[in-house]
Design a protein around this motif. Structure first.
Motif, PDB file in Angstrom:
ATOM      1  N   GLY A 143       0.791  -1.221   0.000  1.00  0.00           N
ATOM      2  CA  GLY A 143       0.000   0.000   0.000  1.00  0.00           C
ATOM      3  C   GLY A 143       0.823   1.271   0.000  1.00  0.00           C
ATOM      4  O   GLY A 143       0.293   2.339  -0.283  1.00  0.00           O
ATOM      5  N   ALA A 144       2.111   1.166   0.336  1.00  0.00           N
ATOM      6  CA  ALA A 144       2.983   2.348   0.330  1.00  0.00           C
ATOM      7  C   ALA A 144       3.540   2.545  -1.070  1.00  0.00           C
ATOM      8  O   ALA A 144       3.980   1.595  -1.713  1.00  0.00           O
ATOM      9  CB  ALA A 144       4.116   2.175   1.331  1.00  0.00           C
ATOM     10  N   ASP A 145       3.541   3.789  -1.556  1.00  0.00           N
ATOM     11  CA  ASP A 145       4.045   4.021  -2.906  1.00  0.00           C
ATOM     12  C   ASP A 145       5.535   4.351  -2.879  1.00  0.00           C
ATOM     13  O   ASP A 145       6.162   4.500  -1.826  1.00  0.00           O
ATOM     14  CB  ASP A 145       3.239   5.113  -3.615  1.00  0.00           C
ATOM     15  N   PHE A 146       6.121   4.445  -4.076  1.00  0.00           N
ATOM     16  CA  PHE A 146       7.554   4.675  -4.178  1.00  0.00           C
ATOM     17  C   PHE A 146       7.950   6.083  -3.721  1.00  0.00           C
ATOM     18  O   PHE A 146       9.078   6.286  -3.265  1.00  0.00           O
ATOM     19  CB  PHE A 146       8.027   4.411  -5.603  1.00  0.00           C
ATOM     20  N   ASP A 147       7.046   7.051  -3.830  1.00  0.00           N
ATOM     21  CA  ASP A 147       7.340   8.381  -3.309  1.00  0.00           C
ATOM     22  C   ASP A 147       7.638   8.305  -1.810  1.00  0.00           C
ATOM     23  O   ASP A 147       8.611   8.896  -1.322  1.00  0.00           O
ATOM     24  CB  ASP A 147       6.163   9.326  -3.541  1.00  0.00           C
ATOM     25  N   LEU A 148       6.796   7.587  -1.077  1.00  0.00           N
ATOM     26  CA  LEU A 148       7.012   7.440   0.358  1.00  0.00           C
ATOM     27  C   LEU A 148       8.297   6.654   0.621  1.00  0.00           C
ATOM     28  O   LEU A 148       9.111   7.029   1.476  1.00  0.00           O
ATOM     29  CB  LEU A 148       5.813   6.745   0.998  1.00  0.00           C
ATOM     30  N   GLY A 149       8.495   5.572  -0.118  1.00  0.00           N
ATOM     31  CA  GLY A 149       9.682   4.755   0.097  1.00  0.00           C
ATOM     32  C   GLY A 149      10.978   5.515  -0.084  1.00  0.00           C
ATOM     33  O   GLY A 149      11.960   5.277   0.632  1.00  0.00           O
ATOM     34  N   ALA A 150      10.994   6.455  -1.031  1.00  0.00           N
ATOM     35  CA  ALA A 150      12.212   7.227  -1.297  1.00  0.00           C
ATOM     36  C   ALA A 150      12.361   8.419  -0.361  1.00  0.00           C
ATOM     37  O   ALA A 150      13.370   9.128  -0.422  1.00  0.00           O
ATOM     38  CB  ALA A 150      12.210   7.711  -2.746  1.00  0.00           C
ATOM     39  N   SER A 151      11.392   8.631   0.517  1.00  0.00           N
ATOM     40  CA  SER A 151      11.382   9.821   1.372  1.00  0.00           C
ATOM     41  C   SER A 151      11.724   9.536   2.826  1.00  0.00           C
ATOM     42  O   SER A 151      11.935  10.477   3.602  1.00  0.00           O
ATOM     43  CB  SER A 151       9.999  10.494   1.322  1.00  0.00           C
ATOM     44  N   VAL A 152      11.760   8.268   3.227  1.00  0.00           N
ATOM     45  CA  VAL A 152      11.816   7.967   4.662  1.00  0.00           C
ATOM     46  C   VAL A 152      13.210   7.672   5.190  1.00  0.00           C
ATOM     47  O   VAL A 152      13.425   7.710   6.408  1.00  0.00           O
ATOM     48  CB  VAL A 152      10.888   6.778   5.025  1.00  0.00           C
ATOM     49  N   GLY A 153      14.175   7.386   4.339  1.00  0.00           N
ATOM     50  CA  GLY A 153      15.473   6.943   4.821  1.00  0.00           C
ATOM     51  C   GLY A 153      16.136   7.917   5.776  1.00  0.00           C
ATOM     52  O   GLY A 153      16.046   7.787   7.005  1.00  0.00           O
ATOM     53  N   VAL A 154      16.825   8.904   5.250  1.00  0.00           N
ATOM     54  CA  VAL A 154      17.546   9.864   6.091  1.00  0.00           C
ATOM     55  C   VAL A 154      16.603  10.631   7.017  1.00  0.00           C
ATOM     56  O   VAL A 154      16.854  10.707   8.235  1.00  0.00           O
ATOM     57  CB  VAL A 154      18.392  10.820   5.234  1.00  0.00           C
ATOM     58  N   PRO A 155      15.493  11.215   6.536  1.00  0.00           N
ATOM     59  CA  PRO A 155      14.660  12.002   7.455  1.00  0.00           C
ATOM     60  C   PRO A 155      14.034  11.186   8.580  1.00  0.00           C
ATOM     61  O   PRO A 155      14.089  11.597   9.749  1.00  0.00           O
ATOM     62  CB  PRO A 155      13.573  12.582   6.529  1.00  0.00           C
ATOM     63  N   ALA A 156      13.447  10.046   8.259  1.00  0.00           N
ATOM     64  CA  ALA A 156      12.714   9.298   9.283  1.00  0.00           C
ATOM     65  C   ALA A 156      13.647   8.577  10.244  1.00  0.00           C
ATOM     66  O   ALA A 156      13.356   8.484  11.447  1.00  0.00           O
ATOM     67  CB  ALA A 156      11.753   8.304   8.629  1.00  0.00           C
ATOM     68  N   VAL A 157      14.766   8.063   9.756  1.00  0.00           N
ATOM     69  CA  VAL A 157      15.714   7.409  10.665  1.00  0.00           C
ATOM     70  C   VAL A 157      16.350   8.450  11.592  1.00  0.00           C
ATOM     71  O   VAL A 157      16.557   8.195  12.779  1.00  0.00           O
ATOM     72  CB  VAL A 157      16.774   6.621   9.872  1.00  0.00           C
ATOM     73  N   THR A 158      16.631   9.631  11.073  1.00  0.00           N
ATOM     74  CA  THR A 158      17.127  10.714  11.918  1.00  0.00           C
ATOM     75  C   THR A 158      16.095  11.086  12.979  1.00  0.00           C
ATOM     76  O   THR A 158      16.424  11.237  14.168  1.00  0.00           O
ATOM     77  CB  THR A 158      17.463  11.948  11.068  1.00  0.00           C
ATOM     78  N   ALA A 159      14.853  11.244  12.564  1.00  0.00           N
ATOM     79  CA  ALA A 159      13.791  11.592  13.512  1.00  0.00           C
ATOM     80  C   ALA A 159      13.634  10.516  14.576  1.00  0.00           C
ATOM     81  O   ALA A 159      13.432  10.813  15.760  1.00  0.00           O
ATOM     82  CB  ALA A 159      12.476  11.803  12.764  1.00  0.00           C
ATOM     83  N   HIS A 160      13.723   9.259  14.178  1.00  0.00           N
ATOM     84  CA  HIS A 160      13.599   8.160  15.136  1.00  0.00           C
ATOM     85  C   HIS A 160      14.677   8.259  16.204  1.00  0.00           C
ATOM     86  O   HIS A 160      14.404   8.143  17.408  1.00  0.00           O
ATOM     87  CB  HIS A 160      13.701   6.822  14.398  1.00  0.00           C
ATOM     88  N   ARG A 161      15.918   8.458  15.793  1.00  0.00           N
ATOM     89  CA  ARG A 161      17.004   8.561  16.762  1.00  0.00           C
ATOM     90  C   ARG A 161      16.792   9.755  17.686  1.00  0.00           C
ATOM     91  O   ARG A 161      17.054   9.677  18.894  1.00  0.00           O
ATOM     92  CB  ARG A 161      18.345   8.678  16.031  1.00  0.00           C
ATOM     93  N   ALA A 162      16.317  10.856  17.138  1.00  0.00           N
ATOM     94  CA  ALA A 162      16.094  12.051  17.952  1.00  0.00           C
ATOM     95  C   ALA A 162      15.063  11.807  19.045  1.00  0.00           C
ATOM     96  O   ALA A 162      15.126  12.421  20.116  1.00  0.00           O
ATOM     97  CB  ALA A 162      15.648  13.210  17.068  1.00  0.00           C
ATOM     98  N   LEU A 163      14.131  10.913  18.813  1.00  0.00           N
ATOM     99  CA  LEU A 163      13.035  10.676  19.745  1.00  0.00           C
ATOM    100  C   LEU A 163      13.282   9.525  20.716  1.00  0.00           C
ATOM    101  O   LEU A 163      12.493   9.331  21.644  1.00  0.00           O
ATOM    102  CB  LEU A 163      11.742  10.378  18.971  1.00  0.00           C
ATOM    103  N   THR A 164      14.356   8.781  20.542  1.00  0.00           N
ATOM    104  CA  THR A 164      14.500   7.539  21.322  1.00  0.00           C
ATOM    105  C   THR A 164      15.724   7.498  22.221  1.00  0.00           C
ATOM    106  O   THR A 164      16.049   6.451  22.753  1.00  0.00           O
ATOM    107  CB  THR A 164      14.555   6.316  20.396  1.00  0.00           C
ATOM    108  N   ALA A 165      16.421   8.609  22.412  1.00  0.00           N
ATOM    109  CA  ALA A 165      17.631   8.571  23.235  1.00  0.00           C
ATOM    110  C   ALA A 165      17.423   9.171  24.617  1.00  0.00           C
ATOM    111  O   ALA A 165      18.373   9.309  25.365  1.00  0.00           O
ATOM    112  CB  ALA A 165      18.777   9.291  22.530  1.00  0.00           C
ATOM    113  N   SER A 166      16.203   9.512  24.961  1.00  0.00           N
ATOM    114  CA  SER A 166      15.950  10.104  26.267  1.00  0.00           C
ATOM    115  C   SER A 166      16.231   9.096  27.371  1.00  0.00           C
ATOM    116  O   SER A 166      15.886   7.921  27.276  1.00  0.00           O
ATOM    117  CB  SER A 166      14.494  10.571  26.371  1.00  0.00           C
TER     118      SER A 166
END
Length: 338
Positions: free
Chosen positions: A114-137
């Motif tokens: 159900g996820a399209d290629f636009d989403l797939g190409a958009s999540v690497g650097v931004p979403a992994v960075t955001a994840h790390r920012a939210l999980t080191a507390s």
């Protein structure tokens, strides 16, 4: 195959589209036919002179496409699988701005149905960075997911940017109350579309007063894009034992702060970049990002607060220029149909 390359660092004019032989995957590698390639600030910064050591570079850390060949020993993937890529050009000369790329299996991720290629190409650097920012507390979870941030408040600086957008969506999915700072009413609308509960225009409001009014006890986590300018705000609004996650140097390369204020709150400052992040933390982020995609909690497009801007492969230079100029939204290269 067609590929974007540069042989020397410099302005976007060093980028060329050339014909190259189709690469073959070796043991433990997967070849992907790219449909979309994501363009991030790190791509133009490397091209402009932050990286050297290769005779020829194909930029692009993020991308999405279809598996079309497997190297010896690869398990868990089949020809025809839809996938996205993470840190595809890290430690390698050739990334995703090409019709095909060969990658170690660890950098290849199944794209949820159900996820399209636009989403797939958009999540690497931004979403992994955001994840790390939210999980080191110190007080927070190691992973994200429904309920993981329940009862917490997250302040996202620059809520209309790609990392800010991903941080809003991931924090909201995990149950946090999200406050985003923005620079205009239009960007406030984008942050709200991403899922921010509250937005503060820092050009027309006092951020400290507004955050204190919304969160009298302070926020648990600040996701910071401009520490040189905002560290004073962070010291004022982050609560005792809170976390300031710094992932960029917008607005200045040096930060000065009063130490006693940080001591008094037992604050933790995390400076983060993906290239030296422990592989186990990258894997954990990828798993949580994929779970968010599968749940429909991580999206792109105007309705998700992240407009998508498409450029053909032969306009890679214009795409780099758009990101360098601060394009609002996500810039993608259309590599092939799919």
């Amino acid at each position: 195959m067609r590929a974007v390359v540069y042989r020397e660092t410099g302005p976007s004019s060093v980028l060329q589209v050339v014909e190259r032989d189709l690469p073959e995957p070796g043991p433990g590698e997967v070849r992907v036919r790219l449909v979309r390639s994501g363009v991030n600030p790190t791509d133009w910064k490397f091209r402009a002179g932050m990286m050297s050591g290769y005779d020829e570079v194909t930029p692009g850390q993020d991308g999405a496409g279809v598996v079309d060949a497997l190297g010896e020993g690869v398990e868990g993937f089949a020809v025809g699988d839809r996938v996205w890529l993470v840190l595809a050009q890290h430690g390698r000369a050739h990334g995703t701005a090409a019709e095909h790329t060969v990658q170690p299996v660890a950098k290849v991720v199944h794209l949820p149905e159900g996820a399209d290629f636009d989403l797939g190409a958009s999540v690497g650097v931004p979403a992994v960075t955001a994840h790390r920012a939210l999980t080191a507390s110190e007080l927070g979870p190691a992973r994200l997911g429904p309920g993981a941030l329940a009862g917490r408040t997250v302040l996202v600086a620059g809520g209309a940017g790609a990392v800010g957008n991903a941080a809003i969506q991931l924090a909201r999915w995990s149950g946090a109350t999200v406050v985003a700072t923005v620079s205009s009413p239009g960007k406030a609308a984008l942050a709200t579309a991403a899922g921010a509960h509250h937005t503060i225009d820092y050009h027309s409001s006092d951020v400290v007063e507004e955050v204190r009014a919304l969160c009298p006890d302070g926020v648990d986590i600040a996701v910071e894009v401009a520490p040189a300018q905002n560290v004073g705000i962070d010291l004022e609004v982050v609560k005792v034992h809170g976390l300031v996650s710094i992932y960029a140097n917008n607005g200045g390369d040096e930060m000065t702060m009063p130490l006693r204020a940080a001591f008094g709150k037992n604050l933790r400052f995390q400076f983060l970049i993906l290239y030296t992040l422990d592989p186990g933390l990258v894997r954990a982020a990828v798993e949580d990002v994929n779970a968010a995609i599968a749940a429909g909690a991580l999206r792109v497009g105007e309705e998700a607060g992240l407009p998508v801007h498409h450029y053909p492969l032969d306009q890679a230079a214009a795409a780099h220029d758009a990101v360098e100029a601060g394009a609002v939204g996500k810039v993608l290269l259309d590599v092939s149909g799919g």
